[in-house]
Design a protein around this motif. Structure first.
Motif, PDB file in Angstrom:
ATOM      1  N   HIS A  61       0.804  -1.218   0.000  1.00 26.16           N
ATOM      2  CA  HIS A  61       0.000   0.000   0.000  1.00 26.16           C
ATOM      3  C   HIS A  61       0.840   1.271   0.000  1.00 26.16           C
ATOM      4  O   HIS A  61       0.290   2.351   0.016  1.00 26.16           O
ATOM      5  N   ARG A  62       2.156   1.139   0.015  1.00 24.74           N
ATOM      6  CA  ARG A  62       2.995   2.334   0.010  1.00 24.74           C
ATOM      7  C   ARG A  62       3.135   2.858  -1.411  1.00 24.74           C
ATOM      8  O   ARG A  62       3.437   2.118  -2.335  1.00 24.74           O
ATOM      9  N   ALA A  63       2.920   4.124  -1.560  1.00 26.33           N
ATOM     10  CA  ALA A  63       3.018   4.752  -2.873  1.00 26.33           C
ATOM     11  C   ALA A  63       4.301   5.565  -2.926  1.00 26.33           C
ATOM     12  O   ALA A  63       4.365   6.674  -2.425  1.00 26.33           O
ATOM     13  N   THR A  64       5.326   4.990  -3.532  1.00 24.40           N
ATOM     14  CA  THR A  64       6.613   5.681  -3.585  1.00 24.40           C
ATOM     15  C   THR A  64       6.795   6.436  -4.895  1.00 24.40           C
ATOM     16  O   THR A  64       7.410   7.488  -4.917  1.00 24.40           O
ATOM     17  N   ARG A  65       6.248   5.922  -5.987  1.00 22.65           N
ATOM     18  CA  ARG A  65       6.392   6.578  -7.287  1.00 22.65           C
ATOM     19  C   ARG A  65       5.097   7.295  -7.665  1.00 22.65           C
ATOM     20  O   ARG A  65       4.017   6.893  -7.245  1.00 22.65           O
ATOM     21  N   PRO A  66       5.194   8.327  -8.475  1.00 18.72           N
ATOM     22  CA  PRO A  66       3.980   9.084  -8.842  1.00 18.72           C
ATOM     23  C   PRO A  66       2.918   8.238  -9.540  1.00 18.72           C
ATOM     24  O   PRO A  66       1.728   8.468  -9.367  1.00 18.72           O
ATOM     25  N   GLU A  67       3.327   7.249 -10.330  1.00 17.33           N
ATOM     26  CA  GLU A  67       2.329   6.429 -11.029  1.00 17.33           C
ATOM     27  C   GLU A  67       1.584   5.491 -10.077  1.00 17.33           C
ATOM     28  O   GLU A  67       0.526   4.982 -10.412  1.00 17.33           O
ATOM     29  N   GLN A  68       2.132   5.274  -8.877  1.00 17.52           N
ATOM     30  CA  GLN A  68       1.460   4.440  -7.882  1.00 17.52           C
ATOM     31  C   GLN A  68       0.510   5.244  -6.997  1.00 17.52           C
ATOM     32  O   GLN A  68      -0.300   4.672  -6.289  1.00 17.52           O
ATOM     33  N   GLN A  69       0.618   6.554  -7.030  1.00 15.23           N
ATOM     34  CA  GLN A  69      -0.162   7.399  -6.131  1.00 15.23           C
ATOM     35  C   GLN A  69      -1.577   7.631  -6.658  1.00 15.23           C
ATOM     36  O   GLN A  69      -1.826   7.589  -7.852  1.00 15.23           O
ATOM     37  N   SER A  73      -7.910  14.207  -7.568  1.00 15.88           N
ATOM     38  CA  SER A  73      -9.368  14.322  -7.539  1.00 15.88           C
ATOM     39  C   SER A  73      -9.978  13.308  -6.566  1.00 15.88           C
ATOM     40  O   SER A  73     -10.958  13.623  -5.876  1.00 15.88           O
ATOM     41  N   ASP A  74      -9.395  12.107  -6.494  1.00 18.89           N
ATOM     42  CA  ASP A  74      -9.887  11.111  -5.532  1.00 18.89           C
ATOM     43  C   ASP A  74      -9.637  11.557  -4.098  1.00 18.89           C
ATOM     44  O   ASP A  74     -10.468  11.348  -3.211  1.00 18.89           O
ATOM     45  N   ASN A  99      -5.769   3.732  11.393  1.00 24.40           N
ATOM     46  CA  ASN A  99      -5.799   4.754  12.417  1.00 24.40           C
ATOM     47  C   ASN A  99      -6.405   6.033  11.820  1.00 24.40           C
ATOM     48  O   ASN A  99      -6.028   6.437  10.724  1.00 24.40           O
ATOM     49  N   PRO A 100      -7.322   6.693  12.518  1.00 25.44           N
ATOM     50  CA  PRO A 100      -7.898   7.941  11.994  1.00 25.44           C
ATOM     51  C   PRO A 100      -6.849   9.024  11.743  1.00 25.44           C
ATOM     52  O   PRO A 100      -7.034   9.883  10.868  1.00 25.44           O
ATOM     53  N   ALA A 101      -5.752   9.010  12.459  1.00 25.60           N
ATOM     54  CA  ALA A 101      -4.688   9.994  12.223  1.00 25.60           C
ATOM     55  C   ALA A 101      -4.080   9.806  10.834  1.00 25.60           C
ATOM     56  O   ALA A 101      -3.719  10.779  10.164  1.00 25.60           O
ATOM     57  N   TYR A 102      -3.988   8.555  10.392  1.00 20.41           N
ATOM     58  CA  TYR A 102      -3.471   8.276   9.048  1.00 20.41           C
ATOM     59  C   TYR A 102      -4.422   8.841   7.993  1.00 20.41           C
ATOM     60  O   TYR A 102      -3.987   9.435   7.003  1.00 20.41           O
ATOM     61  N   LYS A 107      -6.003  13.177   4.091  1.00 18.04           N
ATOM     62  CA  LYS A 107      -6.953  14.258   3.807  1.00 18.04           C
ATOM     63  C   LYS A 107      -6.242  15.600   3.686  1.00 18.04           C
ATOM     64  O   LYS A 107      -6.560  16.408   2.812  1.00 18.04           O
ATOM     65  N   ASN A 108      -5.265  15.853   4.550  1.00 14.79           N
ATOM     66  CA  ASN A 108      -4.552  17.132   4.552  1.00 14.79           C
ATOM     67  C   ASN A 108      -3.318  17.132   3.664  1.00 14.79           C
ATOM     68  O   ASN A 108      -2.511  18.052   3.728  1.00 14.79           O
ATOM     69  N   SER A 109      -3.153  16.111   2.841  1.00 15.41           N
ATOM     70  CA  SER A 109      -2.036  15.969   1.889  1.00 15.41           C
ATOM     71  C   SER A 109      -0.679  15.942   2.577  1.00 15.41           C
ATOM     72  O   SER A 109       0.318  16.394   2.016  1.00 15.41           O
ATOM     73  N   LYS A 110      -0.626  15.432   3.776  1.00 15.62           N
ATOM     74  CA  LYS A 110       0.654  15.275   4.474  1.00 15.62           C
ATOM     75  C   LYS A 110       1.293  13.928   4.141  1.00 15.62           C
ATOM     76  O   LYS A 110       2.483  13.744   4.318  1.00 15.62           O
ATOM     77  N   ARG A 111       0.468  12.977   3.712  1.00 20.38           N
ATOM     78  CA  ARG A 111       0.955  11.645   3.384  1.00 20.38           C
ATOM     79  C   ARG A 111       0.344  11.212   2.060  1.00 20.38           C
ATOM     80  O   ARG A 111      -0.812  11.489   1.778  1.00 20.38           O
ATOM     81  N   LYS A 112       1.147  10.491   1.255  1.00 16.77           N
ATOM     82  CA  LYS A 112       0.672  10.023  -0.038  1.00 16.77           C
ATOM     83  C   LYS A 112      -0.137   8.747   0.155  1.00 16.77           C
ATOM     84  O   LYS A 112       0.066   7.996   1.094  1.00 16.77           O
ATOM     85  N   CYS A 113      -1.043   8.511  -0.760  1.00 14.49           N
ATOM     86  CA  CYS A 113      -1.910   7.335  -0.697  1.00 14.49           C
ATOM     87  C   CYS A 113      -1.808   6.595  -2.029  1.00 14.49           C
ATOM     88  O   CYS A 113      -1.806   7.217  -3.092  1.00 14.49           O
ATOM     89  N   SER A 114      -1.740   5.266  -1.972  1.00 12.69           N
ATOM     90  CA  SER A 114      -1.648   4.483  -3.195  1.00 12.69           C
ATOM     91  C   SER A 114      -3.016   4.335  -3.850  1.00 12.69           C
ATOM     92  O   SER A 114      -4.053   4.570  -3.224  1.00 12.69           O
TER      93      SER A 114
END
Length: 142
Positions: A61-69, A73-74, A99-102, A107-114
């Motif tokens: 579930h880790r998105a390291t590359r831009p094509e995995q992120q 819009s989502d 965890n809701p913190a994750y 939501k706040n664009s502090k962490r990337k999502c796959s």
């Protein structure tokens, strides 16, 4: 010198060993590797599992590359959905075991999502909405 010492301690030791070997016994050496204690730690105590096992996820579930992120819009759809009602972040976290913190960091664009996780989150939002409707109209949670 060792032979002399052995004869002083027990003079017939080599004869007893030869007789023991003649009976069909063999000399074996014990291995000193750690394979005997794989599941034990210091003082033969069992190894405890990780503390936060509930929130540990796979590495996929880790998105390291831009094509995995996930698409921006989502992320905006998820952000708007989370901000629409109070308590949705906690409900979504329970639904997908995160965890809701994750979720707040996504939501706040502090962490990337796959992409895979975003698809999982968007599906879970529909399930959370269904439980909200059941609670609203029936007054009880199933």
């Amino acid at each position: 010198m060792i032979d002399q010492l052995n004869t002083l301690i027990k003079p017939s030791l080599s004869n007893e060993i030869e007789a023991w070997l003649a009976e069909g016994n063999s000399i074996t050496y014990l291995s000193t590797s750690k394979t005997q204690k794989e599941d034990k730690s210091f003082n033969n105590r069992p190894i405890k599992p990780a503390k936060n096992e509930k929130y540990q996820r796979d590495v996929k579930h880790r998105a390291t590359r831009p094509e995995q992120q996930a698409k921006w819009s989502d992320v905006l759809v998820l952000k708007n959905w989370l901000e629409a009602k109070v308590g949705r972040m906690e409900a979504l976290g329970k639904e997908v075991n995160l965890n809701p913190a994750y979720l707040s960091q996504i939501k706040n664009s502090k962490r990337k999502c796959s992409k895979e996780r975003m698809a999982e989150l968007l599906e879970a939002t529909k399930r959370v909405e269904l439980t909200e409707l059941v609670v609203k109209y029936c007054g009880e949670k199933q």
